[in-house]
Design a protein around this motif. Sequence first.
Motif, short mmCIF file in Angstrom:
data_model
loop_
_atom_site.label_atom_id
_atom_site.label_comp_id
_atom_site.label_asym_id
_atom_site.label_seq_id
_atom_site.Cartn_x
_atom_site.Cartn_y
_atom_site.Cartn_z
N LEU A 1 0.84 -1.34 -0.01
CA LEU A 1 0.07 0.11 -0.07
C LEU A 1 0.87 1.33 -0.04
O LEU A 1 2.08 1.45 0.34
CB LEU A 1 -0.97 -0.19 1.29
N ASP A 2 0.35 2.30 -0.25
CA ASP A 2 1.17 3.51 -0.39
C ASP A 2 1.36 3.85 0.98
O ASP A 2 0.41 3.72 2.00
CB ASP A 2 0.00 4.65 -0.74
N GLY A 3 2.60 4.14 1.34
CA GLY A 3 3.16 4.21 2.74
C GLY A 3 2.70 5.43 3.64
O GLY A 3 2.46 5.45 4.75
N THR B 1 -2.97 0.88 -5.06
CA THR B 1 -3.02 1.55 -6.40
C THR B 1 -2.70 0.41 -7.37
O THR B 1 -1.97 -0.61 -7.11
CB THR B 1 -1.72 2.43 -6.64
N SER B 2 -3.70 0.37 -8.27
CA SER B 2 -3.68 -0.75 -9.21
C SER B 2 -2.13 -1.13 -9.87
O SER B 2 -1.27 -0.28 -9.88
CB SER B 2 -4.38 -0.46 -10.57
N PRO B 3 -1.97 -2.41 -9.75
CA PRO B 3 -2.66 -3.52 -9.96
C PRO B 3 -3.11 -4.04 -8.44
O PRO B 3 -3.78 -5.12 -8.15
CB PRO B 3 -2.03 -4.60 -10.61
N VAL B 4 -2.77 -3.37 -7.38
CA VAL B 4 -2.75 -4.03 -6.03
C VAL B 4 -4.27 -3.33 -5.46
O VAL B 4 -4.73 -2.43 -5.88
CB VAL B 4 -1.99 -3.07 -5.04
N ASN B 5 -5.04 -4.31 -4.90
CA ASN B 5 -6.37 -4.21 -4.54
C ASN B 5 -6.38 -4.52 -2.95
O ASN B 5 -5.37 -5.09 -2.48
CB ASN B 5 -7.29 -4.85 -5.00
#
Length: 744
Positions: free
Chosen positions: A162-164, A170-174
């Motif tokens: 995740l954004d620290g 942020t895509s492709p992370v969900n």
Amino acid sequence: MYQQLKITALILMTAGIALNASSQSILKVGDNPFIINSKAALDVESVTKGFLPPRMTKSQRNAIISPPAGLQIWCTDCNASTEPVSGQPCIYLGSRWAPLNINSTAVVTTGKKSDTNKPIRTNSTTATIKGILVEPAGIPPKETGIIYKPITGGDFETLPLLDGSTGAATSPVNKATTSSPVIAKGGSISVNIAGLGANPYYFRTYAKSDLGISYGNPIIFNCATPVLTTPTVTGSTTLYPKFSGTLNINAGTQQGTITEYGYYSGTSASPTTNKIVLSNTQSLNNLDTVLNSEIFKSNPVINFNINDYVITTSETQYLRFYAIANGAIIYSPDVSFAPNAINAITGSVTNIGETSFFINGNTVTNTGVTITENGFCWSAIYSEPTITNSTTTLAPITKSFSATINNLTASTTYYIRAFAQSNNTTTYGKTLIVTTSNKNISAVELLMTNNQFSQLFPYRANLTLNQTGTEFYSYQSLIDAVNELKNIKIEIIKRQNTDLTYINYTYKIKRTDLKKNTVDQIIVGQDYNESWNISKPEIVTSVINFSSFLNSGNSTNDKKELCAFLANISHETTGGGNIEPTKTYGLYFKEENGCESGCNNYTAVNQDFPAVTGKFYHGRGPIQLSWNYNYGISSFLIYGDKNVLLSAPETVLANAKNAFMTAITFWNMPEGIKPSPHDVINTTRGFAKTINIINGGIECGVSNSAKDPLVADRIGFYKKYLTDFGVTITESDTELSCRDLATY
């Protein structure tokens, strides 16, 4: 006033406390009182003592009115229910008290496939991912859940984060959060995630607090259904096509997802007939071992390679792969191919001898096509023999044909295939490679190697559990026993008598040694040549060729007989039994346990094979040959003289070859109304019948349920050896048991 300050400073310095009289006061406490850190308002130094903050209960702490932010105390009864020692350092954050903890962020874990909180597949797009908040740390999490990303392009290295700063995905992370933050130590983090795609995914738990984001261990998990590729066809698509393809399985697929795979073929599209299963227990276990891994560098693949497909009709053929995944069947697209108008099919080869073998074939034609010639062409030189460059044997002009190929050379490799002609068109079947027997190679060597023998019987007599000592039962001794007896032919001759008692129990045994060209005879039953019986004609009722032991010409049947023979002698000589797999100690004993100095309870009155005074006829050798009459018959079959073993029964154990010969003669020789184990093993319920013949009076029959463990031991050995030699049978344990067979 000045004098009073001097006195106070003197007292403080004497106590190890120094004051720095500067524009900003600094207080030094402890060691080295005159060395003061200029950046500290209070400098405490010691190597033997610690700092002790104010100590109070939680209720006393909460009673402090308007505590300033940063105020620290030791709460004596905080955290008492979750820690082995009561108490916790606390700090006031301006709006609430919080524990001072070594961990600045929480500790979380993600459930692996081997854990009790393992991930669960709901369907091909939905899964429940679980984890645990191991330690909530100093500040309880404000947000907990699961983050995930698809694994694409073979990238098994990049993990989801995740954004620290913001905690955003942020895509492709969900990310999927729990309905409320999990804050209790040991609390379960569980999220049901829908909308998953066809890729494998990285999943991991996370916990976010004011102090940062912590992540659990990453896991790879997949929900998507495996995919079968379209079969690729190569080779001769008119007769013997070859097929290849793959079953693509995503990394992270659950163990046990695939329970079967193979192919269907037929003469119509999307075939559901002619099912061939390619998977087996070993291949599925190997796949599950791969799937059960937690680490992947690529997606698992099952390769389909079909090299033995035979066209059996002249119609267009269709083939497709199948697999059973998650309890449902999936298919690949079809592949189709058209055969020739006439095709020859090479069948199978049996009865391989030193100078001949038997082969069959078949012909497939379109409607209206006439076969003008068919047969077999073979060569020891050409790997693809034809009718123009090799010997040809014509067969009857029928769709199914067969022939015996004669006048061959021993120990020679031949190439052979069927052919068929229609007018000027000749087609050939698949080439088979056949090696004729070596007159010096025994049936044992063709079925079992020395290494296999050693693995089956690791603790045979005279070998200790650490494999030291000189073995008694050796592989070579079994070969020598088979070779010694293969030249012996036995004929059982009976009088043509209507009285079944005399037909079955009064007879003559004729022994012919084909190598020495000698004939010996012995009469069993004193009435055979009595005056009232001697005028009746003699008839040969049985012929026993010991050369047929393990040598029927049918490899599968011979392996079944070998497994049955080994199973029964393993039970008779076991040092542990097959019930406990680590104690499969067949051939462990040479003679009956406890009878090493002789046992008198195996002597019976018998006029034909009388016991010798002072001799013992207890169980000896692999089959545990017992009773004087069995020693006498075995002696006659082996030596042509009944008295060799009657007078010296200990000769059975003079060497292992002798011991094995007694087992082989017992196995091949019928007795009265009882057939031999050799005669029945490849019949319906053959193994059950062998038990009944060998020890039916004790182990078989409805009334002997107490002896079931003995039968189970024999069955256990038999099934183990069948597996070791790659033989498949369809009989159940009930059918293998002699529990319901009437004894002889």
